[in-house]
Enzyme design. Structure first.
Site, mmCIF file in Angstrom:
data_model
loop_
_atom_site.group_PDB
_atom_site.id
_atom_site.type_symbol
_atom_site.label_atom_id
_atom_site.label_comp_id
_atom_site.label_asym_id
_atom_site.label_seq_id
_atom_site.Cartn_x
_atom_site.Cartn_y
_atom_site.Cartn_z
ATOM 1 N N HIS A 137 0.831 -1.206 0.000
ATOM 2 C CA HIS A 137 0.000 0.000 0.000
ATOM 3 C C HIS A 137 0.860 1.248 0.000
ATOM 4 C CE1 HIS A 137 0.978 0.589 4.238
ATOM 5 N NE2 HIS A 137 0.512 -0.613 4.540
ATOM 6 N N CYS A 174 3.544 -4.894 6.523
ATOM 7 C CA CYS A 174 3.199 -4.731 5.113
ATOM 8 C C CYS A 174 4.408 -4.214 4.328
ATOM 9 C CB CYS A 174 2.034 -3.749 4.965
ATOM 10 S SG CYS A 174 0.505 -4.294 5.771
#
Length: 483
Positions: free
Chosen positions: A154, A162
């Site tokens: 992202h 992430c």
């Protein structure tokens, strides 16, 4: 060619939006998704020109490879010959955890391995600009009892498990994935590695407790590098299996289950031979490096992840953490411009750092440095992605997040709304702070190489521990495991 490609992309976006608006769902939400400017940005003329120069079509399949230590994400795209070529390399703004696979919920680890990204995993309403779900855990992860959820690639340059890019970067990557789906690709493969699978890196990390796992996924990497085709991935006996196909005398395709005994299968001989030759060359180079005393990388003493040198040079008190800047000038003196906006709230890796040429080795038990505390973000309701609805309409939404032929029921559809991340493991706190501030033609002259469940890995070899690898253009072959 560029003008035609852009017009086609815009027309496809409009057609898709119209199709979704005709569905009998919540009108307000659909309207928001259909007019989402972030998710419907056109591919830049510069990138379209790069595709044309490399004999690639705008809507041909893509494949993503990612390397933690080098903090780089590569987008590969299929050219008109059917082979994949490197389109663009993106420096990673931030990743968290150690080198090594994710094991459990809350360990802050970013996953490593092979995953399939379907339209349902694309999130146009992400709390972190745009995102896609990696699909972790896959069948291999689940077979080992590994846990975790909502592991994303992202924007926002902040990570707690992430892979974080800048908003500008994820926007471009998102458009490339979107166009590949418009072109008919059912899912694109996401390959995540601890580092580039070179003999030098294996020599430096030869004492790592993750070495067996890294050797296993290296075979998939080697297959891709020698064939430039997307590896076909299956799982059995709690391990990866690459490029498996039925034996010439078999009446049906082999059925794979991640926790079950491997069925009888063969590997196309041309692929097996090419991979074997690469493995032998890598092993010879590895042996030379070890014999001459290549230093072993240090254990991680508390550094939480890494950051590409380009971004580290742009952040006050920034450092690359576990990311290796490689050879050449100091990363902090290079006049390179960071590709995208770096939020003021970004936290670079913390802890003692060696020189860029001496990366640290992640310890599986090492504690992670904590990111500066910020106020938690409000918990919002789950938002089904725009591509998810589209996938349901065209029969793709239920696609498995891994290319396995397991007969067990498929896992639940991956969630795509980071707004519901658990505050203890996700970027929710960071977000709030920011708001406040084609099939392989690999037939060989000899018969295909057989592989059986009883074949034991050669643990003494650099490249041992992995199994045979996926056709690129054929959706029937690539996703045969989900039929």
């Amino acid at each position: 060619m560029i003008g035609r490609s852009l017009v086609r992309a815009l027309m496809m976006s409009a057609a898709l939006s119209a199709a979704v608006l005709l569905a009998g769902c919540n009108t307000d939400e659909l309207s928001s998704l259909a007019t989402n400017a972030k998710a419907n940005q056109p591919v830049s003329p510069k990138l379209v020109a790069a595709m044309d120069a490399k004999n690639m079509d705008l809507q041909s399949p893509i494949l993503i490879r990612l390397f933690k230590q080098e903090a780089e994400l590569e987008v590969w795209k299929q050219d008109r010959t059917g082979r994949f070529g490197l389109l663009k390399t993106y420096p990673i703004c931030r990743w968290s955890g150690d080198l090594g696979p994710k094991v459990r919920e809350g360990d802050r680890q970013a996953p490593e391995g092979f995953y399939a990204i379907t339209p349902a995993q694309m999130n146009p309403t992400s709390a972190y600009y745009l995102s896609f779900n990696t699909g972790y855990p896959n069948a291999y992860d689940r077979a080992l009892g590994h846990t975790g959820s909502e592991l994303m690639v992202h924007g926002d340059c902040s990570s707690r498990g992430c892979y974080a890019m800048t908003d500008e970067q994820i926007a471009e990557i998102y458009t490339l994935g979107r166009e590949s789906f418009f072109g008919g690709q059912k899912a694109f493969q996401f390959q995540a590695y601890p580092f580039r699978m070179t003999p030098a890196n294996f020599a430096r990390h030869r004492n790592s407790p993750h070495m067996a796992f890294w050797k296993m996924i290296k075979e998939g990497n080697d297959d891709f590098e020698v064939t430039r085709q997307e590896p076909k991935v299956d799982f059995c006996e709690k391990k990866y299996v690459f490029d498996a196909m039925k034996a010439p005398d078999a009446k049906r395709d082999p059925v794979f289950e991640a926790s079950a005994k491997c069925p009888a299968y063969v590997i196309p001989d041309e692929v097996a031979q090419a991979v074997r030759e690469k493995q032998e060359a890598d092993q010879a180079e590895f042996d030379k490096l070890v014999a001459k005393g290549t230093p072993v990388a240090r254990l991680n003493t508390g550094i939480d992840g890494g950051m590409n040198r380009i971004f580290a040079a742009s952040v006050p008190n920034g450092n690359t953490g576990l990311s290796d800047a490689g050879s050449g000038p100091s990363p902090f003196t290079r006049p390179e411009r960071a590709p995208g906006t770096i939020p003021a709230t970004v936290n670079p890796p913390h802890g003692p750092v060696t020189s860029p040429e001496q990366p640290l080795l992640a310890s599986s038990n090492a504690s992670s440095a904590q990111v500066a505390a910020v106020a938690p973000a409000a918990q919002g309701g789950e938002s089904e992605g725009f591509f998810s609805r589209f996938a349901h309409k065209v029969g793709l939404g239920s696609a498995s997040t891994e290319t396995t032929a397991a007969v067990a029921p498929p896992p639940a559809k991956p969630k795509v709304a980071e707004a519901r991340h658990r505050p203890a493991k996700t970027e929710a706190k960071q977000a709030s702070a920011k708001s406040a501030s084609q099939p392989k033609t690999t037939e060989a002259a000899a018969a295909p190489t057989p592989a059986t469940a009883s074949a034991a890995p050669q643990t003494s070899s650099l490249v041992a521990g992995a199994q045979p690898v996926m056709s690129t253009n054929s959706f029937d072959n690539r996703f045969s495991g989900t039929k």
